[in-house]
Structures are given as C-alpha cells and as structure tokens.
Design an enzyme around this catalytic site. Structure first.
Site, mmCIF file in Angstrom:
data_model
loop_
_atom_site.group_PDB
_atom_site.id
_atom_site.type_symbol
_atom_site.label_atom_id
_atom_site.label_comp_id
_atom_site.label_asym_id
_atom_site.label_seq_id
_atom_site.Cartn_x
_atom_site.Cartn_y
_atom_site.Cartn_z
ATOM 1 N N SER A 48 46.116 29.334 -21.243
ATOM 2 C CA SER A 48 44.729 28.952 -20.932
ATOM 3 C C SER A 48 43.833 30.181 -20.968
ATOM 4 O O SER A 48 42.611 30.047 -21.029
ATOM 5 C CB SER A 48 44.647 28.271 -19.562
ATOM 6 O OG SER A 48 45.158 29.114 -18.557
ATOM 7 N N ASP A 86 53.464 32.127 -20.509
ATOM 8 C CA ASP A 86 53.525 31.074 -21.532
ATOM 9 C C ASP A 86 53.953 31.639 -22.875
ATOM 10 O O ASP A 86 53.492 32.718 -23.278
ATOM 11 C CB ASP A 86 52.121 30.478 -21.742
ATOM 12 C CG ASP A 86 51.916 29.183 -20.977
ATOM 13 O OD1 ASP A 86 52.914 28.518 -20.656
ATOM 14 O OD2 ASP A 86 50.754 28.850 -20.706
ATOM 15 N N GLU A 118 55.998 24.311 -23.636
ATOM 16 C CA GLU A 118 55.449 22.965 -23.437
ATOM 17 C C GLU A 118 56.289 21.920 -24.161
ATOM 18 O O GLU A 118 56.753 22.140 -25.286
ATOM 19 C CB GLU A 118 54.010 22.910 -23.966
ATOM 20 C CG GLU A 118 53.038 23.741 -23.137
ATOM 21 C CD GLU A 118 51.592 23.548 -23.560
ATOM 22 O OE1 GLU A 118 51.302 22.673 -24.407
ATOM 23 O OE2 GLU A 118 50.739 24.287 -23.036
ATOM 24 N N GLU A 186 51.708 18.122 -15.636
ATOM 25 C CA GLU A 186 50.248 18.240 -15.777
ATOM 26 C C GLU A 186 49.591 16.888 -16.054
ATOM 27 O O GLU A 186 49.972 16.171 -16.996
ATOM 28 C CB GLU A 186 49.900 19.233 -16.900
ATOM 29 C CG GLU A 186 48.381 19.384 -17.056
ATOM 30 C CD GLU A 186 47.918 20.591 -17.848
ATOM 31 O OE1 GLU A 186 48.763 21.433 -18.215
ATOM 32 O OE2 GLU A 186 46.698 20.688 -18.092
HETATM 33 O O1 KIV Z 1 48.074 27.773 -19.604
HETATM 34 C C1 KIV Z 1 48.018 27.453 -18.412
HETATM 35 O O2 KIV Z 1 47.217 27.979 -17.622
HETATM 36 C C2 KIV Z 1 48.940 26.420 -17.933
HETATM 37 C C3 KIV Z 1 48.700 25.853 -16.574
HETATM 38 C C4 KIV Z 1 47.573 24.892 -16.638
HETATM 39 C C5 KIV Z 1 49.907 25.239 -16.008
HETATM 40 O O3 KIV Z 1 49.817 26.027 -18.636
#
Ligand code: KIV
EC number: 2.1.2.11
Length: 264
Positions: A48, A86, A118, A186
């Site tokens: 994000s 991530d 994911e 989510e």
């Molecule tokens: O990228 C992110 O911030 C996320 C969160 C919303 C869990 O995956």
C-alpha cells in the site's frame, strides 16, 4: 513501554490466550520508529506504500527494488516489533523459485523477518510451502487482495455469497496447511472472519473484517487521517492531515510577516 522483541511463536501463544495482535503499516524510518516506540506488535511494510507514499493509483506498479528500499528504512526504525514485508505484484507469481528469490532479498538485504503474499492460488500455496521449508515465515492474505483489483473490478467487499465465502475459507485452510504462520483477512463479512478465525490454529489479522479476528491491521496513513479517500472500514484516530495544513499555513504566515527567525 518495556523492551521486548515480538516473535512468531509468541503470536501463536497469544491466539491461545486470547491476547489480540496489533499490526500497522510503515514505509519509512521515522514512522516505523514512532510505531515501534508506541508498542505495536507487528509492523508491515505493505505494498500500500505504492499508494500512500509513492502516489500510484494501485499497488501494481510497486517493484521489488522499491520494497527493499522502504523495508531497509523501516528496519532501521524498528527495535521490538516483528517486521513483515509484502512481496509486490508479479514478484512471486511466476514460480516458487521466483518467490524464494524475491523473499530472500527482503530477508538478506532489508532484515525483515517474514513476508506476505496475497491469495491462495495453487502457485501461492506452492510458494508458501517452499519459503516455509527454506526458513522464511509467510503471512497469508485472503478476501480483498488489492493486487487482484483488475480481476475484482473494484476494491469492494469479498465473500458475500455462500460460494465466494466457501472459497475464501478453503483458501485460508489451505494456507494454514501450506505452513503460513498467520493470515490477513481483508474486507470480508464479520461472520465469515469469525468462522475462519475459529477454524484455524494460526492467528487471523483482520482489516475491515469485524471484531472477531485474532488481531487487527490498518494502513497507518488512514488511521492518522493522512489519506484523502480512506476505505469505508478504516477508523480514523487522528486528523494529522488537517494539523499539518494548519502548521504549514501558520509557518507561511510567520515567514511573510517576518516573524519567523530560527536564530533569534
Ligand atoms: O499493503 C498493505 O498495507 C496491506 C494491508 C492492508 C494488510 O496489505
């Protein structure tokens, strides 16, 4: 706040004890240090950051190099929280070997302690197994998975029909079997999140998934009132966007009126 380093076995213990897990995102040193000192359990360098720190419309343009760069900065600010990062779009989809190479860079070059992927496709499950066997802990993520935005058509709630709810539940169970140490849920109905949290041994961490998960996560820019369009499920705990605008306007006024003089 007493010094402690949060570990993955501790997260599992906490689920057993009903002690809820706190998690927030960070994208730079300053924010990471503030969150860590405030006592957050887990810090996620989420992709994000592509939207909140880099100004992209989606998370898709974020590269592995960018994630390494931001994770290195966050690492320098974190002493106690568990640090998860991530894997960005297309850095793990080609093969489990590609996922291993990408995750390896985040552990070796940025010092993160776990990675998040994911979805629960056969490819992600195979990658999860290989990473876990290789000593890289994996956090799963099901429900609304923003890297699939073009398949979903929007960032709307997932799992509203019995069929899609069943698919999300099956995905979460498969990720647990593949060795994930926890799962982000989510933007799914609270009742589905509750069912998944009860069925799994590993902790669930919700975002827009009701109160019955084993922990909660938010994008920190939303929590602090820094984003102009936070998702409908994100509570705002401070209005820092407004506070920053007021401070900057006061500074500009002082400069214009020759009131601002740092040396006198
Ligand atoms: O990228 C992110 O911030 C996320 C969160 C919303 C869990 O995956």
């Amino acid at each position: 706040m007493p010094h402690r380093s949060v570990t993955i076995p501790q997260l599992h213990q906490w689920k057993g004890q009903g002690r809820l897990i706190t998690m927030l995102t960070a994208w730079d040193y300053l924010l990471a240090k503030l969150l860590d000192r405030a006592g957050i359990d887990v810090i996620l360098v989420g992709d994000s950051l592509g939207m909140v720190a880099l100004g992209y419309d989606t998370t898709l343009p974020v590269t592995l190099d960018q994630m390494v760069h931001h994770a290195q900065a966050v690492r320098r600010g974190v002493e106690s929280a568990l640090l998860v990062c991530d894997l960005p779009f297309l850095s793990y989809h080609a093969s489990p070997q590609q996922a291993l190479g990408s995750a390896g860079r985040l552990l070796k070059e940025a010092g993160v302690q776990a990675v998040k992927m994911e979805g629960a496709t056969p490819g992600v499950l195979a990658a999860t197994e290989l990473l876990v066997q290789s000593g890289i802990p994996v956090l799963g993520h099901v429900g609304l998975t923003p890297q699939m935005i073009h398949s979903f058509g929007s960032l709307r709630q997932q799992g509203k029909t019995p069929e899609t709810a069943e698919k999300i539940l099956a995905g979460a169970i498969a990720l647990e079997r593949a060795g994930a140490f926890g799962i982000i849920l989510e933007h799914i109905p609270a009742s589905l999140a509750q069912t998944i949290s009860q069925k799994l041994q590993i902790p669930t961490i919700g975002i827009g998934a009701g109160h019955d998960c084993d922990g909660q996560v938010l994008v920190t820019a939303d929590l602090l009132g820094l984003t102009t369009q936070p998702p409908p499920f994100a509570p705002i705990y401070a209005e820092l966007g407004g506070a920053i605008a007021t401070a900057v306007q006061a500074y500009c006024q002082d400069v214009q009126q020759r009131k601002f003089s740092p040396l006198t």
